[in-house]
Design a protein around this motif. Sequence first.
Motif, PDB file in Angstrom:
ATOM      1  N   ALA A 144       0.799  -1.184  -0.040  1.00  0.00           N
ATOM      2  CA  ALA A 144       0.087   0.001  -0.055  1.00  0.00           C
ATOM      3  C   ALA A 144       0.612   1.295   0.152  1.00  0.00           C
ATOM      4  O   ALA A 144       0.336   2.251  -0.198  1.00  0.00           O
ATOM      5  N   GLY A 145       2.202   1.459   0.367  1.00  0.00           N
ATOM      6  CA  GLY A 145       2.897   2.212   0.426  1.00  0.00           C
ATOM      7  C   GLY A 145       2.317   3.262   1.681  1.00  0.00           C
ATOM      8  O   GLY A 145       1.802   2.951   2.361  1.00  0.00           O
ATOM      9  N   ARG A 193      -1.536   8.573  -2.650  1.00  0.00           N
ATOM     10  CA  ARG A 193      -0.496   7.681  -2.475  1.00  0.00           C
ATOM     11  C   ARG A 193       0.781   8.912  -2.381  1.00  0.00           C
ATOM     12  O   ARG A 193       0.974   9.538  -3.440  1.00  0.00           O
ATOM     13  N   PHE A 194       1.388   9.051  -1.307  1.00  0.00           N
ATOM     14  CA  PHE A 194       2.468   9.941  -1.185  1.00  0.00           C
ATOM     15  C   PHE A 194       3.899   9.336  -2.030  1.00  0.00           C
ATOM     16  O   PHE A 194       4.045   8.409  -2.105  1.00  0.00           O
ATOM     17  N   VAL A 206       2.788   0.235   8.579  1.00  0.00           N
ATOM     18  CA  VAL A 206       1.791   0.427   9.736  1.00  0.00           C
ATOM     19  C   VAL A 206       0.827   1.139   8.951  1.00  0.00           C
ATOM     20  O   VAL A 206       0.735   1.774   8.056  1.00  0.00           O
ATOM     21  N   ALA A 207      -0.610   0.755   9.706  1.00  0.00           N
ATOM     22  CA  ALA A 207      -1.729   1.344   9.114  1.00  0.00           C
ATOM     23  C   ALA A 207      -2.654   1.581  10.241  1.00  0.00           C
ATOM     24  O   ALA A 207      -2.756   0.861  11.248  1.00  0.00           O
ATOM     25  N   GLY A 208      -3.743   2.442  10.179  1.00  0.00           N
ATOM     26  CA  GLY A 208      -4.623   2.534  10.900  1.00  0.00           C
ATOM     27  C   GLY A 208      -5.756   2.872  10.285  1.00  0.00           C
ATOM     28  O   GLY A 208      -5.966   3.687   9.182  1.00  0.00           O
ATOM     29  N   TRP A 218      -5.171   5.064   6.825  1.00  0.00           N
ATOM     30  CA  TRP A 218      -4.056   5.668   6.345  1.00  0.00           C
ATOM     31  C   TRP A 218      -2.752   4.564   6.561  1.00  0.00           C
ATOM     32  O   TRP A 218      -3.103   3.718   7.351  1.00  0.00           O
ATOM     33  N   SER A 219      -1.755   4.617   5.599  1.00  0.00           N
ATOM     34  CA  SER A 219      -0.615   3.840   6.019  1.00  0.00           C
ATOM     35  C   SER A 219       0.768   4.599   5.914  1.00  0.00           C
ATOM     36  O   SER A 219       0.773   5.505   5.097  1.00  0.00           O
ATOM     37  N   TYR A 220       1.624   3.940   6.407  1.00  0.00           N
ATOM     38  CA  TYR A 220       3.118   4.576   6.410  1.00  0.00           C
ATOM     39  C   TYR A 220       4.313   3.495   6.255  1.00  0.00           C
ATOM     40  O   TYR A 220       4.376   2.631   6.947  1.00  0.00           O
ATOM     41  N   VAL A 221       5.040   3.748   5.486  1.00  0.00           N
ATOM     42  CA  VAL A 221       6.061   2.963   5.210  1.00  0.00           C
ATOM     43  C   VAL A 221       7.328   3.664   6.373  1.00  0.00           C
ATOM     44  O   VAL A 221       7.641   4.386   6.378  1.00  0.00           O
TER      45      VAL A 221
END
Length: 476
Positions: free
Chosen positions: A64-65, A475-476, A128-130, A116-119
């Motif tokens: 998901a990036g 997507r960032f 990680v995601a929440g 949201w997700s964060y690499v």
Amino acid sequence: MALRHRSLTVAVLMMAAGTARESAASGLYFTDRGVRPMGRAGAFVAGADDLGAIWYNPAGLADAGTSFLLDASWLQFSVNYTQTLRVVNADNVVTYPTSPTVHGNAPFLPLPTVAWSYVLDRQRKFTVAGGVLAPYIALASYPPTVEYPYGPGPSPARYTLSGFNGSLVALPGAWIAYKPIEQLRFGLGMMALIGWLQTGVTFSACPEDRLLCAPEQPEYDAAAQLRVGPIFAPSLDAGVTWVPSKYVRFGASGQLPMVINSDATFQVRLPSAAEFDNASMGGDKAHVRIVLPAIARAGVEFRPDDGLRVEAAWVHEFWSSQQTIQAVPEGITIDGVTGLPPKLAVPPITIPRDFQDSDSFRLGGEYHFVAAGHGFDVRAGVAYETTAIPTSYVSLSSLDFNKVILSFGGSLYLGPHWRFDAVLAHVFVQSLYVDPNTAKIATINPLPGNAPPEYVNGGQYGVTSNVVGAGLNYRF
């Protein structure tokens, strides 16, 4: 008084279901969730690769990036119900009166997903995601009266839930995905059903020997307002994705059961019949317990070229874990009913459900192409789902059927960051007749009597349902 707690537990079940599984299609949910996944008819286990993975397979978060997802769907849902009662009179003569058809419709209420997700690292091994999910619940409101040959009269739907104004239910959660090598992904998460339910329902307090009243006589109706919560029902989910080649990938995931153990309060307007002129309620507290099922998913996705993806998936929901609903009154009494003891204590209530496991078989895919300088996806899918509710237990408070879902969807890409999604799905449901001789949903009555239970869910059920949704992914 027992009848008041039966409805209370049914109310919690509806909220939780639905409640809980928040959309796993069979049982008490009418479709699976998410705009992009539903464009593939829910075939999104092996192919999960964006924030929709938090529900279907958290291992997919590894692809998901760093991204943000917001989508919402409207579950358009309408019901036609014609009740047929089985009535045994004092001479043991059986009749089958039929009511006018009751029409129910779901309000326009978009059901959202925000995630949201964060690499975490440069090697892109940990993500990680929440997020917060809203249950895709099939709820309809019914009119309080229907037109009989003699004029307006009380609706037979009054013994089901009358609305959910003031309710708030959500599924927040947090997840982590790990990709040790390019061919393997793992995911793990925790979510919890939280919030409260507020609803109304009408009960019948007609003495069961029927010496004083007829079945469903309005003067013996008792209107209740129920509030269940705060609710906190946690669960864990986990998944794995294996990618042996660029042409195929396999996925599997599972979710543990959710157990609702919640306090509840209620207010009751006692019947207008003369026996209740001096009656009152003692206490307003109860405790309810409901088990919502574990879920298993598996899928295989084929990618024969860079643009085409096709997945076959299977979902199994362990609804057989819900054989009963339990409600334990805490010092509740009904006092001062003429001809009965001064105080009638309400005992613990066990409601039989007899649910069965359900299965869903899904086939869906998407195709990516470029036109006019923009990227596009087109999606389609079909799913067949079996019901978790035996025919004898179907009612307006527990509606589910064997069904076929046909879905279409698509996406528009604007630049390298934005993706806009849409879905339209139709649920094909065959009408269902519940034989009043085998119906199992009874009005539970606190007053003593010697007549057999009066089962009120017999009759003809017809349902139409569609899903319309839109969303965006950045997507960032």
